[in-house]
Design an enzyme around this catalytic site. Structure first.
Site, PDB file in Angstrom:
ATOM      1  N   ALA A 101       0.827  -1.206   0.000  1.00  0.00           N
ATOM      2  CA  ALA A 101       0.000   0.000   0.000  1.00  0.00           C
ATOM      3  C   ALA A 101       0.863   1.258   0.000  1.00  0.00           C
ATOM      4  O   ALA A 101       2.094   1.204   0.029  1.00  0.00           O
ATOM      5  CB  ALA A 101      -0.938  -0.016   1.193  1.00  0.00           C
ATOM      6  N   HIS A 102       0.194   2.387   0.006  1.00  0.00           N
ATOM      7  CA  HIS A 102       0.845   3.686  -0.127  1.00  0.00           C
ATOM      8  C   HIS A 102       1.802   3.973   1.037  1.00  0.00           C
ATOM      9  O   HIS A 102       1.560   3.609   2.171  1.00  0.00           O
ATOM     10  CB  HIS A 102      -0.208   4.783  -0.201  1.00  0.00           C
TER      11      HIS A 102
END
Lengths: 336, 336, 336
Positions: C235-236
């Site tokens: 994820a980010h």
């Protein structure tokens, strides 16, 4: 539109009532209206046969006195699937090779194929008769695609992948990517070249966005009639036995051998080099860390016999109460 | 560049200090320098407002006497998201249909669209105004793509998929692949034809490399404002209620119905035919095997009420000690 | 074909026997026949050296009196990997830019590249020397692809992604998709614009159908020599430390920092904002909900020290028996 007696012949069933009943579609029980055939497999639905709007209903063997047209078979759901397939089948139409496809050298492509725009075949690819390659499919050097295969959009076959006949691969799935093999050399992971291939048997179906790696040496093998759902990862050198079913989001590590007629439910994981026998059921979310004998049903993390796991889960649920009891008894003993 | 008072008007907030402060970017608290607006939602950050280099700071309602320019709002993070969107938005520029795209027959394509190279539309596709189709997108027969949708590279829509307005689908995601439906016929799994479709509402966002299967009959439905992360698998005939959030790597089996305003955290699995109510929180890695009432928070495998699960986990942690105690007490009793 | 003494020089080993032995391939122990070199790392295989059909065998340091040609090295598997790489390597052949590729404006493309059909480069992309872009690769605005990178079919880089040198990305993988960031605004999830990027170091390999999101601000970072298997979600704003290995189907939530030289086994999940130290082993299927100190080995859900988890699992297995014992003792006490 078929007559009921024609559909009965297709599935080897017996008509009770009017064999001339006209059937134009197949539908689930609740949604079936006039012109439709449906099926009633449970006692609950069989009891509702008379009130159904369907024109005909497939029922299991038994004695029926009904105003409805019935189709009596051994396996209603199987018969329904066959009739649904007949009613919805579309004949294969060979559209040929799109001008927007890119074909390498020395490819052998059967006459009756549908190769859509933006398909790329590398050199030496073989494509059988009745094959459909949807847009964006990319096929590496020397791959073999058997008769009547369907590769949906953006499927990727790395070099040397071999598909049998009647294989369906859903969109975005990748076959033949490098196995995940490294060896630690001083400070870094050194790649072990992955020189093997992927071999898929006949009548296999693979879902969307899966990844099946090539073998380090030899082949990763998916045998005949295997069915694989979406987002499944199969690592290098695995062998998946015939008829085995793998439900969505499973992860199968390297060199795992799975027998025939197994069912892996959703999100199952299997550690590397595990052997799973035939006719094994691995229940949803199980994590398998040791070999599994044939005919077993396992569950849990780590996976074990399903009845044992159920007992442990039941004990676990009562654990807080067990602690309370033990503590209060300790108090009693101290009080004595 | 905006003036702070303009941004205050955008989010309905109140300026404390100089409304003429010029704002050119939005940044997180630690990284905000001159020209930037940031937000302080926690007491810890609010205490550091004076020492920030930001030109303006969004703060929650309260009394402030500050040398800094402040923007006082009810929900600082919401205001920040809106201001960030305003400062970074790029106007839609319709580049038209690339000469390297392939468009089928009888498609209805709005004027203001951006259809990039290697996009393939099959026959009878409808594309709304303001749509962007990135390279390699493949859209099947009869699909409908609503206004202002963005489909990133290599997204695949199988035939008959319908998207509402303002839907964003990230790269590699597949909608409308066949549901995983088979019935066992003697020795093999017989495919149940998947005749349904996928319907997606308005303002939905779906992450990268997901797969959402078409229904066997009828539709797999993703309602308005649903947000789905990467690598999520949604099987045939599911219904995902409005505003529900599904975090990465979840697997949702066939015919599951999830209510509105739910949150599924990462790697959650849900067994087939489960009903999940509204406003349910399913915590990370939970495996759901039975229906979930509205407004509950569940966790664990199998999933249950989160407080119960926490108690069981606590008891489990103390289990080795419990065994020791029980064993030593057994010794005492034998000694008596 | 190489002479054994040449291969010895390549890996810094010592030949016992005929250094002129001709070697044309490398194979696993059981499959090695004449002309092949193999390796024997375990005592079991070393005992079988004389009966092998291989022309030469790589063995660990020790005293050998053998009729076979041996290659003595410190790390037989490492030497084997290097020799296999040498024997199977194919020289990079620059085929140039396919006429069926689509190149944006202001791209900087080195001379010696292979850009296959249906590759799309947006504006301002930089492609280093020795790069191969397989069919269907889509590269967004301003991306930088370092020297000798290989992007397999249908890989997608969103705008602004930067790859170092010698990065291999397998088919279908997506880098730079939006982070999954929303904030709840009254009835709906409001998107937080994702303005950051993805940065990948040198000598990284990423498997098939992975997704690595861009950062909200700044960069999601994958450091040098990281190896990632198939179907991994990152994820980010994550940072993956150098040399770390991530096995298939892992899901790593937003803003997680993982140190150097870690191993994440299959299907591991890590909750958001977790910090994992250096040299950490996270065993298969572990779910990590709190920070992990360097040099630890953890397992379980929730993950904890692996020895603790083993003790708890052992206690759990004996739990049904424990309950029985407790119950029968309760009966005794009542009987007294």
């Amino acid at each position: 539109v078929y007559r009921l007696k024609e559909l009965a012949a297709l599935v080897g069933g017996k008509v009770v009532g009017d064999g001339e009943t006209r059937i134009s579609e197949a539908a689930p029980f609740e949604a079936a209206s006039e012109g439709a055939i449906t099926f009633a497999a449970s006692d609950r639905l069989i009891a509702q046969v008379e009130s159904s709007d369907a024109s005909a209903i497939i029922v299991p063997s038994g004695d029926y006195a009904s105003a409805k047209a019935l189709l009596v078979v051994d396996q209603p759901k199987v018969a329904f699937a066959k009739i649904l397939a007949r009613l919805t089948q579309k004949p294969f139409i060979a559209t040929g090779i799109s001008e927007l496809a890119s074909i390498g050298r020395a490819c052998e492509i059967a006459e009756a194929v549908s190769i859509h725009p933006f398909v790329r075949l590398a050199d030496g690819v073989s494509i059988g008769s009745g094959v459909t390659l949807h847009p964006g499919v990319s096929i590496g050097k020397g791959c073999v695609v058997g008769e009547e295969c369907t590769l949906h959009s953006n499927v990727v076959l790395y070099p040397g992948v071999r598909l049998g006949a009647r294989v369906t691969i859903h969109a975005g799935t990748v076959l033949g990517s490098d196995g995940f093999g490294y060896v630690f050399d001083h400070n870094h992971q050194l790649k072990i070249p992955q020189t093997g291939r992927v071999e898929v048997g006949n009548d296999v179906e693979i879902g969307a966005n899966c990844a099946i790696d090539r073998a380090t040496f030899g082949a990763t093998v998916v045998e005949d009639h295997v069915k694989i759902d979406n987002l499944v990862h199969i690592a290098h050198n695995c062998r998946i036995g015939a008829n085995t079913v793998i439900v969505g989001c499973c992860g199968i590590s390297g060199s795992v051998e799975i027998g025939r007629n197994c069912i892996l439910a959703g999100q199952v994981g299997i550690a590397d080099h595990i052997r799973v026998g035939d006719n094994v059921k691995i229940l949803a979310r199980a994590a398998v860390f040791k070999d599994v004998p044939s005919n077993s049903t396992i569950s849990g993390t780590p996976a074990r016999d399903h009845r044992e796991e159920l007992r442990a889960q039941a004990a676990l649920r009562r654990l807080p109460e067990l602690r309370r009891r033990l503590r209060s008894r300790g108090d009693e003993e101290r009080d004595r």
